[in-house]
Write a protein that holds these residues in place. Structure first.
Motif, mmCIF file in Angstrom:
data_model
loop_
_atom_site.group_PDB
_atom_site.id
_atom_site.type_symbol
_atom_site.label_atom_id
_atom_site.label_comp_id
_atom_site.label_asym_id
_atom_site.label_seq_id
_atom_site.Cartn_x
_atom_site.Cartn_y
_atom_site.Cartn_z
ATOM 1 N N LEU A 6 0.744 -1.224 0.053
ATOM 2 C CA LEU A 6 -0.103 0.047 -0.089
ATOM 3 C C LEU A 6 0.895 1.358 0.038
ATOM 4 C CD1 LEU A 6 -2.801 -0.940 2.648
ATOM 5 C CD2 LEU A 6 -2.999 -0.544 -0.114
ATOM 6 N N ILE A 7 1.902 1.298 0.927
ATOM 7 C CA ILE A 7 2.668 2.312 0.823
ATOM 8 C C ILE A 7 3.342 2.748 -0.345
ATOM 9 C CG2 ILE A 7 4.891 1.079 1.768
ATOM 10 C CD1 ILE A 7 3.790 5.001 2.289
ATOM 11 N N PHE A 8 4.005 1.442 -1.231
ATOM 12 C CA PHE A 8 4.530 1.805 -2.324
ATOM 13 C C PHE A 8 3.546 2.272 -3.620
ATOM 14 C CE2 PHE A 8 6.704 0.298 -6.385
ATOM 15 C CZ PHE A 8 8.003 0.690 -6.330
ATOM 16 N N GLN A 9 2.415 1.761 -3.271
ATOM 17 C CA GLN A 9 1.157 2.273 -4.301
ATOM 18 C C GLN A 9 0.823 3.406 -4.159
ATOM 19 O OE1 GLN A 9 -2.601 0.159 -5.022
ATOM 20 N NE2 GLN A 9 -1.410 -1.844 -4.285
ATOM 21 N N LYS A 10 0.876 4.025 -2.811
ATOM 22 C CA LYS A 10 0.546 5.593 -2.329
ATOM 23 C C LYS A 10 1.589 6.580 -3.095
ATOM 24 C CE LYS A 10 -2.063 8.802 -0.773
ATOM 25 N NZ LYS A 10 -3.344 9.104 -1.265
ATOM 26 N N MET B 198 11.498 -14.291 -11.069
ATOM 27 C CA MET B 198 11.296 -13.549 -9.930
ATOM 28 C C MET B 198 10.104 -14.272 -9.010
ATOM 29 S SD MET B 198 11.930 -9.767 -11.289
ATOM 30 C CE MET B 198 11.428 -9.005 -9.681
ATOM 31 N N PRO B 199 10.165 -13.923 -7.531
ATOM 32 C CA PRO B 199 9.088 -14.218 -6.749
ATOM 33 C C PRO B 199 7.952 -13.435 -6.996
ATOM 34 C CG PRO B 199 11.127 -14.179 -5.447
ATOM 35 C CD PRO B 199 11.467 -13.588 -6.767
ATOM 36 N N GLU B 200 6.648 -13.777 -6.794
ATOM 37 C CA GLU B 200 5.594 -13.203 -7.039
ATOM 38 C C GLU B 200 5.600 -11.663 -6.466
ATOM 39 O OE1 GLU B 200 0.693 -13.329 -6.973
ATOM 40 O OE2 GLU B 200 1.836 -15.058 -6.254
ATOM 41 N N ALA B 201 5.810 -11.363 -5.262
ATOM 42 C CA ALA B 201 5.672 -10.142 -4.585
ATOM 43 C C ALA B 201 6.818 -9.299 -5.290
ATOM 44 C CB ALA B 201 5.978 -10.340 -3.126
ATOM 45 N N ASN B 202 7.737 -9.833 -5.683
ATOM 46 C CA ASN B 202 8.852 -8.915 -6.146
ATOM 47 C C ASN B 202 8.692 -8.503 -7.771
ATOM 48 O OD1 ASN B 202 10.202 -10.619 -4.100
ATOM 49 N ND2 ASN B 202 11.916 -9.114 -4.782
ATOM 50 N N ARG B 203 8.088 -9.584 -8.536
ATOM 51 C CA ARG B 203 7.662 -9.181 -9.825
ATOM 52 C C ARG B 203 6.477 -8.137 -9.992
ATOM 53 N NH1 ARG B 203 7.136 -14.461 -11.583
ATOM 54 N NH2 ARG B 203 5.295 -14.627 -11.001
ATOM 55 N N ASP B 204 5.642 -8.370 -9.053
ATOM 56 C CA ASP B 204 4.530 -7.476 -9.221
ATOM 57 C C ASP B 204 4.796 -6.034 -8.665
ATOM 58 O OD1 ASP B 204 2.836 -9.433 -9.799
ATOM 59 O OD2 ASP B 204 1.816 -9.956 -7.803
ATOM 60 N N THR B 205 5.606 -5.815 -7.732
ATOM 61 C CA THR B 205 6.320 -4.612 -7.339
ATOM 62 C C THR B 205 7.002 -3.948 -8.381
ATOM 63 O OG1 THR B 205 5.991 -5.309 -5.037
ATOM 64 C CG2 THR B 205 7.247 -3.347 -5.354
ATOM 65 N N ALA B 206 7.977 -4.829 -8.795
ATOM 66 C CA ALA B 206 8.723 -4.121 -10.057
ATOM 67 C C ALA B 206 7.927 -3.881 -11.254
ATOM 68 C CB ALA B 206 9.896 -5.454 -10.441
ATOM 69 N N LYS B 207 6.832 -4.415 -11.427
ATOM 70 C CA LYS B 207 6.110 -4.101 -12.576
ATOM 71 C C LYS B 207 5.586 -2.775 -12.471
ATOM 72 C CE LYS B 207 2.153 -5.759 -15.517
ATOM 73 N NZ LYS B 207 1.072 -6.480 -15.761
ATOM 74 N N ALA B 208 4.864 -2.677 -11.163
ATOM 75 C CA ALA B 208 4.273 -1.234 -10.586
ATOM 76 C C ALA B 208 5.434 -0.077 -10.835
ATOM 77 C CB ALA B 208 3.408 -1.216 -9.398
ATOM 78 N N PHE B 209 6.295 -0.405 -10.413
ATOM 79 C CA PHE B 209 7.446 0.624 -10.482
ATOM 80 C C PHE B 209 7.957 0.943 -11.868
ATOM 81 C CE2 PHE B 209 12.209 1.317 -9.745
ATOM 82 C CZ PHE B 209 11.951 2.921 -9.323
ATOM 83 N N LEU B 210 7.915 -0.014 -12.735
ATOM 84 C CA LEU B 210 8.572 0.091 -14.180
ATOM 85 C C LEU B 210 7.292 0.816 -14.889
ATOM 86 C CD1 LEU B 210 10.439 -3.159 -14.988
ATOM 87 C CD2 LEU B 210 11.359 -0.918 -14.585
ATOM 88 N N GLN B 211 6.176 0.605 -14.742
ATOM 89 C CA GLN B 211 5.125 1.322 -15.407
ATOM 90 C C GLN B 211 5.200 2.858 -15.013
ATOM 91 O OE1 GLN B 211 1.735 -1.018 -13.821
ATOM 92 N NE2 GLN B 211 1.580 -2.286 -15.606
#
Length: 676
Positions: A347-351, A450-463
């Motif tokens: 949530l903090i990363f999304q915010k 990549m682990p799912e949590a890392n891959r999903d977070t990396a995707k949001a960051f790259l977007q």
């Protein structure tokens, strides 16, 4: 490989650092002009130190083979200063105590341990334990020639090491693969093209759609992109597609990184009749198998290129169990999912991303110009105390401060976003592989690992980074600028000090980041040859289960007794019980589609060669336009393939259903919202 660049008469700029062993042999590194550095009081100290570092490096470098103008030289130094200043900012934040000490503990590798760990990581622990496990046998039965060779090589090394150490007896590799001393006799997956997302049908040739704006995945259409495109194929494994390399491969001395967008090729991935599959379209169980296969394929890919696949061995990763910063992603997500079930990105990363997307995308020098160190520290502490109480005032956060918090979150992760285990593999794909297409294929497999949590977070960051680059006209941050700033935050991980050798590899890590940003749509698409292997794994596992059921004496006796009690004739030898939905008398080419959230919950649909998944969705939408609830009509519905030789598969709207049906005739077809 030499990447040609047309630069309208300008001179290619290079920076030579011959004392750097981490740099690509013979590779020159060119950089791009950036916006003027910040002169705020909080940044003067770092900026002056950065200038001293850059002057030191410039004085030690070999004189160039051609003269350069003062303006061109400043382009070199400005881009380098961006990287050095970011490194200095990271160093100062750690010295200031805002980032804790080293949390990663590494352990040395004993002989044979690396191979044993590799076998476990690819789901073949059965080869170590000696047990006859179904999953391991199913996996082995799906391997291609190069993949099987990679497994055999690691297993041979492991067994030879055990014999040297006089450990317990181990299974001979010939017992596992059915090989003789001369040539292998085991059956491997054919390397002829397989249907995307499916299984190669007898006599079937891949059918490609004509090129249109929606018929292919197109990466590399940004400003200054080249007009010539190259097509990527997902039908054959990457390792099988590699041509024979020369015995001695030397890197061209004039090879260089080009800063312009046009230096990167434009790749497209055409949709086959099965469409494309994104990472989130498959079930967790099938994605676990994708990870097994990806590591085997990556190893085979590196073997085929003659490159060593290096991995770090981490004994323990320590981190906080609560809070926001310095908490492992998995722990952070577990805490957040109690508040928002099903959430995939903290949530903090999304915010922080939302804050920057709403107000910071047009800010000049965003990500590069640092915020106030004292303000960022205070905001950090305030967020830890107030974020989950929803009392934090986001209006007080300036854009540059939000960018600083975002980079701090990434740096403070106890384990790097791209995992400490595979960071050497990321670096190697640039240092040892010269062709962009091959780099992209290796990077693709690393993303699948990549682990799912890392891959999903990396995707949001790259977007988010892609949106920053898209606003280059206002924020003055192009793809290379962003990559140079982000690289040290991703590759100089927590507890690891940046030494001169790693700082010299600035362009190497920046090149990796720009590949991630530019080709992210491709990288988060699951290669169809891996999906085909997962289908074969599931089929092999089902067949093994059937055989085990029929040949287990206890089960057979129980079945016989039950049938006699019910006064029914004994089942014929070899008969198998299927679920009720598989015993239906639906004609060939007709599927029954279920839509539990609609008023009309099921419908039999006759398929033809042109029926697409989106046609079925449209038919249900038309039939239920008045009967379904407002919530259902507002949701994005997708057609899912469930069961048979796949766990769960959210279908591409452009998938041709008759082809999918023939690849998995035992599946159920369900319309429901796509997992976010």
């Amino acid at each position: 490989m030499t990447m040609e660049m047309k630069d309208s008469g300008s001179v290619v700029l290079t920076a030579y650092h011959p004392h750097s062993p981490a740099r690509i042999p013979g590779m020159e590194q060119s950089f791009v002009q950036d916006v003027p550095p910040s002169h705020s009081p909080s940044s003067r100290k770092s900026f002056s130190r950065c200038r001293r570092i850059n002057r030191m490096l410039s004085n030690e470098s070999v004189p160039p083979a051609f003269s350069r103008s003062n303006s061109q030289a400043s382009m070199d130094s400005t881009s380098m200063e961006d990287f050095w200043c970011e490194v200095e900012s990271i160093k100062e934040s750690r010295e200031d105590g805002s980032e804790e000490a080293m949390l990663l503990e590494f352990k040395p590798a004993d002989e044979g341990e690396l191979e044993a760990e590799w076998l476990q990581d690819v789901g073949l622990s059965t080869l170590i334990s000696g047990a006859e496990e179904e999953d391991g046998q199913a996996l082995l039965s799906t391997l291609t020639r190069t993949q099987a060779a990679a497994v055999q090589k690691r297993y041979n090394t492991y067994t030879q090491t055990l014999r040297k150490k006089n450990k317990h007896t181990v299974r001979d590799v010939r017992d596992i693969f059915g090989t003789s001393d001369s040539s292998p006799t085991f059956e491997t997956v054919p390397v002829s093209p397989v249907s995307s997302n499916g299984i190669q049908l007898p006599g079937q040739k891949p059918v490609w759609k004509s090129v249109s704006s929606k018929s292919c995945l197109d990466c590399g259409t940004g400003k200054g992109s080249p007009s010539i495109t190259e097509e990527l194929s997902y039908d054959v494994s990457f390792s099988e597609s590699i041509t024979v390399l020369p015995k001695t491969q030397e890197w061209p001395k004039n090879q260089r990184f080009k800063k312009e967008d046009s230096a990167l090729p434009k790749f497209i991935v055409r949709k086959s009749r099965f469409g494309l599959t994104e990472v989130g379209d498959l079930s967790p169980e099938d994605m676990k198998k994708i990870r097994y296969l990806s590591l085997i394929e990556l190893t085979a890919f590196y073997d085929a290129l003659g490159v060593e696949l290096k991995r770090n061995r981490v004994e323990r990763v320590r981190g906080r169990e609560n809070g926001l910063f310095g908490v492992p992603l998995t722990v952070l997500l577990e805490n957040d999912q109690k508040k928002v079930p099903g959430i995939k990105v903290p949530l903090i990363f999304q915010k922080l991303l939302l804050k920057l997307e709403e107000t910071g995308l047009e800010t000049e020098g965003i990500l590069r110009v640092p915020g106030s160190a004292s303000r960022v520290k205070n905001l950090h502490q305030e967020l830890e105390a107030k974020f989950y109480e929803d009392t934090f005032d986001w209006d007080q956060v300036r854009n540059n401060d939000a960018a600083g918090l975002l980079k701090m979150f990434i740096r403070e992760l106890p384990s790097p976003l791209f995992t400490v285990e595979y960071l050497p593999a990321f670096i190697t794909l640039v240092e040892k592989i010269s062709k962009i297409k091959l780099q992209l294929q290796a990077l693709h497999l690393l993303i699948m690992l990549m682990p799912e949590a890392n891959r999903d977070t990396a995707k949001a960051f790259l977007q988010f980074l892609k949106k920053v680059v898209a606003n280059e006209g206002k924020n003055k941050m192009n793809l290379w600028n962003v990559s140079m700033i982000v690289a040290p935050n991703l590759f100089i991980y927590k507890g690891k000090r940046a030494n001169q050798q790693e700082m010299q590899a600035a362009a190497t890590t920046a090149h990796i980041v720009r590949l991630l940003i530019r080709y992210q749509d491709i990288l988060w698409t699951v290669p169809s040859f891996l999906i085909s292997q997962v289908r074969k794994m599931n089929e092999a596992a089902m067949n093994n289960s059937k055989r085990q059921l029929m040949f287990d004496k206890g089960v057979r006796k129980l079945l016989r007794r039950k049938t006699m009690e019910r006064e029914r004739p004994e089942r014929p030898e070899g008969a198998v019980t299927f679920p009720p939905y598989l015993q239906s008398d639906i004609p060939e080419g007709v599927i029954r589609v279920y839509a539990p959230l609609h008023s009309k919950v099921s419908m039999a649909i006759q398929l033809n060669s042109q029926t697409k998944a989106k046609d079925i969705l449209a038919r249900f939408h038309c039939e239920n336009s008045h009967g379904s609830s407002q919530n259902v009509r507002g949701q994005i519905q997708s057609l899912h393939e469930i069961g048979g030789n796949i766990g769960q598969h959210c279908l591409d709207p452009d998938a041709f259903m008759l082809d999918v049906y023939r690849a998995n005739p035992q599946a159920e077809w369900v319309i429901k919202p796509k997992a976010s």
